[in-house]
Structures are given as structure tokens and as C-alpha cells.
Design a protein around this motif. Sequence first.
Motif, PDB file in Angstrom:
ATOM      1  N   MET A   1       3.434  11.441   8.945  1.00 42.81           N
ATOM      2  CA  MET A   1       3.045  10.224   8.276  1.00 42.81           C
ATOM      3  C   MET A   1       2.654  10.508   6.829  1.00 42.81           C
ATOM      4  N   SER A   2       2.164  11.702   6.522  1.00 50.31           N
ATOM      5  CA  SER A   2       1.756  12.000   5.153  1.00 50.31           C
ATOM      6  C   SER A   2       2.939  11.928   4.198  1.00 50.31           C
ATOM      7  N   ASP A   3       4.149  12.244   4.665  1.00 49.58           N
ATOM      8  CA  ASP A   3       5.335  12.161   3.813  1.00 49.58           C
ATOM      9  C   ASP A   3       5.594  10.730   3.346  1.00 49.58           C
ATOM     10  N   ARG A   4       5.167   9.762   4.104  1.00 44.24           N
ATOM     11  CA  ARG A   4       5.391   8.359   3.771  1.00 44.24           C
ATOM     12  C   ARG A   4       4.819   8.016   2.402  1.00 44.24           C
ATOM     13  N   TYR A   5       3.696   8.620   2.056  1.00 47.49           N
ATOM     14  CA  TYR A   5       3.009   8.261   0.825  1.00 47.49           C
ATOM     15  C   TYR A   5       3.258   9.231  -0.330  1.00 47.49           C
ATOM     16  N   GLU A   6       4.046  10.262  -0.077  1.00 43.38           N
ATOM     17  CA  GLU A   6       4.346  11.216  -1.133  1.00 43.38           C
ATOM     18  C   GLU A   6       5.133  10.501  -2.240  1.00 43.38           C
ATOM     19  N   ASN A   7       4.636  10.593  -3.444  1.00 38.00           N
ATOM     20  CA  ASN A   7       5.217   9.937  -4.625  1.00 38.00           C
ATOM     21  C   ASN A   7       5.192   8.416  -4.532  1.00 38.00           C
ATOM     22  N   LYS A   8       4.441   7.861  -3.569  1.00 39.51           N
ATOM     23  CA  LYS A   8       4.323   6.407  -3.400  1.00 39.51           C
ATOM     24  C   LYS A   8       2.870   6.060  -3.062  1.00 39.51           C
ATOM     25  N   PRO A   9       1.935   6.380  -3.945  1.00 37.13           N
ATOM     26  CA  PRO A   9       0.525   6.197  -3.589  1.00 37.13           C
ATOM     27  C   PRO A   9       0.133   4.748  -3.308  1.00 37.13           C
ATOM     28  N   PHE A  10       0.769   3.793  -3.973  1.00 37.90           N
ATOM     29  CA  PHE A  10       0.394   2.393  -3.760  1.00 37.90           C
ATOM     30  C   PHE A  10       0.785   1.908  -2.364  1.00 37.90           C
ATOM     31  N   LEU A  11       1.793   2.521  -1.773  1.00 41.17           N
ATOM     32  CA  LEU A  11       2.251   2.133  -0.441  1.00 41.17           C
ATOM     33  C   LEU A  11       1.126   2.246   0.588  1.00 41.17           C
ATOM     34  N   ARG A  12       0.254   3.234   0.429  1.00 35.78           N
ATOM     35  CA  ARG A  12      -0.887   3.404   1.340  1.00 35.78           C
ATOM     36  C   ARG A  12      -1.762   2.139   1.326  1.00 35.78           C
ATOM     37  N   PHE A  13      -1.952   1.566   0.141  1.00 37.40           N
ATOM     38  CA  PHE A  13      -2.786   0.367   0.019  1.00 37.40           C
ATOM     39  C   PHE A  13      -2.096  -0.863   0.615  1.00 37.40           C
ATOM     40  N   VAL A  14      -0.781  -0.936   0.486  1.00 37.87           N
ATOM     41  CA  VAL A  14      -0.049  -2.069   1.057  1.00 37.87           C
ATOM     42  C   VAL A  14      -0.102  -1.995   2.589  1.00 37.87           C
ATOM     43  N   ASP A  15       0.105  -0.804   3.144  1.00 39.20           N
ATOM     44  CA  ASP A  15      -0.024  -0.633   4.598  1.00 39.20           C
ATOM     45  C   ASP A  15      -1.431  -1.025   5.050  1.00 39.20           C
ATOM     46  N   ALA A  16      -2.436  -0.573   4.305  1.00 39.20           N
ATOM     47  CA  ALA A  16      -3.829  -0.887   4.648  1.00 39.20           C
ATOM     48  C   ALA A  16      -4.087  -2.389   4.567  1.00 39.20           C
ATOM     49  N   TRP A  17      -3.482  -3.039   3.588  1.00 41.78           N
ATOM     50  CA  TRP A  17      -3.650  -4.485   3.418  1.00 41.78           C
ATOM     51  C   TRP A  17      -3.117  -5.222   4.656  1.00 41.78           C
ATOM     52  N   VAL A  18      -1.965  -4.790   5.149  1.00 42.67           N
ATOM     53  CA  VAL A  18      -1.385  -5.416   6.347  1.00 42.67           C
ATOM     54  C   VAL A  18      -2.280  -5.141   7.550  1.00 42.67           C
ATOM     55  N   LEU A  19      -2.762  -3.914   7.695  1.00 46.80           N
ATOM     56  CA  LEU A  19      -3.664  -3.594   8.806  1.00 46.80           C
ATOM     57  C   LEU A  19      -4.936  -4.446   8.732  1.00 46.80           C
ATOM     58  N   LYS A  20      -5.451  -4.645   7.545  1.00 45.96           N
ATOM     59  CA  LYS A  20      -6.636  -5.496   7.374  1.00 45.96           C
ATOM     60  C   LYS A  20      -6.310  -6.935   7.785  1.00 45.96           C
TER      61      LYS A  20
END
Length: 107
Positions: A1-20
Motif C-alpha cells: 500500500m505504501s507504493d500507492r502514495y509514492e510521488n503522489k502525496p496528495f492521494l493519501r489525503f483524498v483516500d482519507a477524505w473518502v474514508l472520513k
Amino acid sequence: MSDRYENKPFLRFVDAWVLKAIGHLDQATEAYCTAMEPQLRQSFNTTGRWPEIVAKQMNFTPELPAQIRKIWTDGKVRFEAGNGEAADPVQFAMIFVDRTMGGAAQG
């Protein structure tokens, strides 16, 4: 899963936004996102809390969280009935982001 955010740091926040939005954001991720608010504000030259910054950057409508919750709730029932196992909210969030937001969340 860590590869998902490599060079895409904002994607972590979008995933978190959906989880929220679906009520499944874990405390550790929430704390991380909150701690990163100053950097988000600086990066996007904006104000607000991290969920507001994500929504603004992604052009999310105010209705979107309720729409996502409905998709999650309806899909969870079908998934669990068809597979006999619990639906994974993290997997849902990632698939939802990838399918509905495509490259917009990649940056």
C-alpha cells in the motif's frame, strides 16, 4: 500500500477524505492529516482544515459525502451478501478514488 502514495502525496489525503465521508477514517490517519494541515495550507496557498482543503482542491460538492456514504452502504450490503465476508472500507476508498477521480487525485 505504501507504493500507492509514492510521488503522489496528495492521494493519501483524498483516500482519507473518502474514508472520513463513510465514517471509517482511523485515528492515526486523521492525526497525520491534521498534523499536515500547515503544509497543505502552504502548498495550496489556502486556509482551512484538511478535509476542506481536499474538497476545494478536488472541486468536491457539499453533497458528495452523502453520495459516497450511500454508495458505500449499498455496495457493502451487496458485497457481503455475495462474498460472505466483510467489506473493507480502505479498499472501497481506494477503488472509489481510482475509478471516480482518476488522475485528478494523483498529484
